[in-house]
Design a protein around this motif. Sequence first.
Motif, mmCIF file in Angstrom:
data_model
loop_
_atom_site.group_PDB
_atom_site.id
_atom_site.type_symbol
_atom_site.label_atom_id
_atom_site.label_comp_id
_atom_site.label_asym_id
_atom_site.label_seq_id
_atom_site.Cartn_x
_atom_site.Cartn_y
_atom_site.Cartn_z
ATOM 1 N N THR A 148 13.781 -3.101 15.869
ATOM 2 C CA THR A 148 12.398 -2.912 16.294
ATOM 3 C C THR A 148 12.046 -1.433 16.237
ATOM 4 O O THR A 148 12.915 -0.566 16.188
ATOM 5 C CB THR A 148 12.153 -3.436 17.734
ATOM 6 N N VAL A 149 10.775 -1.164 16.266
ATOM 7 C CA VAL A 149 10.284 0.210 16.215
ATOM 8 C C VAL A 149 9.763 0.573 17.608
ATOM 9 O O VAL A 149 8.808 -0.026 18.081
ATOM 10 C CB VAL A 149 9.160 0.353 15.168
ATOM 11 N N PRO A 150 10.403 1.539 18.288
ATOM 12 C CA PRO A 150 9.977 1.893 19.643
ATOM 13 C C PRO A 150 8.775 2.840 19.656
ATOM 14 O O PRO A 150 8.469 3.482 18.656
ATOM 15 C CB PRO A 150 11.206 2.594 20.222
ATOM 16 N N GLY A 151 8.114 2.916 20.796
ATOM 17 C CA GLY A 151 7.040 3.883 21.002
ATOM 18 C C GLY A 151 5.680 3.378 20.588
ATOM 19 O O GLY A 151 5.541 2.339 19.944
ATOM 20 N N GLY A 152 4.676 4.141 20.983
ATOM 21 C CA GLY A 152 3.297 3.833 20.636
ATOM 22 C C GLY A 152 2.925 4.458 19.308
ATOM 23 O O GLY A 152 3.758 5.032 18.603
ATOM 24 N N ILE A 153 1.665 4.383 18.989
ATOM 25 C CA ILE A 153 1.187 4.844 17.681
ATOM 26 C C ILE A 153 1.466 6.326 17.446
ATOM 27 O O ILE A 153 1.903 6.724 16.367
ATOM 28 C CB ILE A 153 -0.316 4.506 17.478
ATOM 29 N N ALA A 154 1.239 7.171 18.434
ATOM 30 C CA ALA A 154 1.454 8.616 18.240
ATOM 31 C C ALA A 154 2.929 8.915 18.001
ATOM 32 O O ALA A 154 3.276 9.669 17.082
ATOM 33 C CB ALA A 154 0.927 9.395 19.440
ATOM 34 N N GLU A 155 3.807 8.322 18.802
ATOM 35 C CA GLU A 155 5.242 8.556 18.636
ATOM 36 C C GLU A 155 5.726 8.024 17.297
ATOM 37 O O GLU A 155 6.492 8.689 16.584
ATOM 38 C CB GLU A 155 6.022 7.896 19.765
ATOM 39 N N GLN A 156 5.291 6.838 16.914
ATOM 40 C CA GLN A 156 5.708 6.267 15.639
ATOM 41 C C GLN A 156 5.219 7.114 14.470
ATOM 42 O O GLN A 156 5.972 7.364 13.520
ATOM 43 C CB GLN A 156 5.216 4.829 15.501
ATOM 44 N N THR A 157 3.985 7.582 14.539
ATOM 45 C CA THR A 157 3.444 8.418 13.462
ATOM 46 C C THR A 157 4.229 9.713 13.349
ATOM 47 O O THR A 157 4.598 10.143 12.247
ATOM 48 C CB THR A 157 1.946 8.708 13.702
ATOM 49 N N ASP A 158 4.523 10.334 14.475
ATOM 50 C CA ASP A 158 5.287 11.582 14.472
ATOM 51 C C ASP A 158 6.685 11.358 13.900
ATOM 52 O O ASP A 158 7.172 12.167 13.100
ATOM 53 C CB ASP A 158 5.349 12.153 15.882
ATOM 54 N N ARG A 159 7.325 10.263 14.269
ATOM 55 C CA ARG A 159 8.663 9.951 13.749
ATOM 56 C C ARG A 159 8.622 9.742 12.238
ATOM 57 O O ARG A 159 9.531 10.154 11.523
ATOM 58 C CB ARG A 159 9.225 8.708 14.433
ATOM 59 N N ILE A 160 7.587 9.094 11.745
ATOM 60 C CA ILE A 160 7.457 8.892 10.301
ATOM 61 C C ILE A 160 7.355 10.234 9.585
ATOM 62 O O ILE A 160 8.013 10.469 8.573
ATOM 63 C CB ILE A 160 6.242 7.998 9.964
ATOM 64 N N PHE A 161 6.518 11.139 10.113
ATOM 65 C CA PHE A 161 6.376 12.436 9.458
ATOM 66 C C PHE A 161 7.661 13.250 9.528
ATOM 67 O O PHE A 161 7.990 13.988 8.592
ATOM 68 C CB PHE A 161 5.184 13.213 10.011
ATOM 69 N N THR A 162 8.428 13.121 10.603
ATOM 70 C CA THR A 162 9.720 13.801 10.693
ATOM 71 C C THR A 162 10.665 13.253 9.633
ATOM 72 O O THR A 162 11.333 14.022 8.922
ATOM 73 C CB THR A 162 10.313 13.648 12.100
ATOM 74 N N SER A 163 10.723 11.934 9.498
ATOM 75 C CA SER A 163 11.577 11.314 8.474
ATOM 76 C C SER A 163 11.116 11.708 7.075
ATOM 77 O O SER A 163 11.938 12.002 6.193
ATOM 78 C CB SER A 163 11.556 9.794 8.609
ATOM 79 N N MET A 164 9.809 11.720 6.868
ATOM 80 C CA MET A 164 9.256 12.101 5.571
ATOM 81 C C MET A 164 9.641 13.542 5.238
ATOM 82 O O MET A 164 10.050 13.838 4.107
ATOM 83 C CB MET A 164 7.732 11.945 5.595
#
Length: 93
Positions: free
Chosen positions: A5-21
Amino acid sequence: MVDGTVPGGIAEQTDRIFTSMADVLAEAGLTLDNVAKVTVWLCDPADFAAFNAVYLKRLKPPYPARSCVISQLVLANARVEIEAIASRANMRR
């Protein structure tokens, strides 16, 4: 992703995506400044403002071209998915 599963709300998930990117781009000798186009999938249109706040924080003007659609996502609890195209010739400053 934690236990499928993907934890966190929209802001946390978006930030994690940009970190991974940024990590993937760094392996190719690139940065987020090389991103030329992104396609964004959100589950809920109400998430757009919070998503966009992180997007504007993590990327610099002139911002990449962007498409954004509302769609159900495959991963449990995922609020956002982002696909990016980067170019060595696209060095935004």
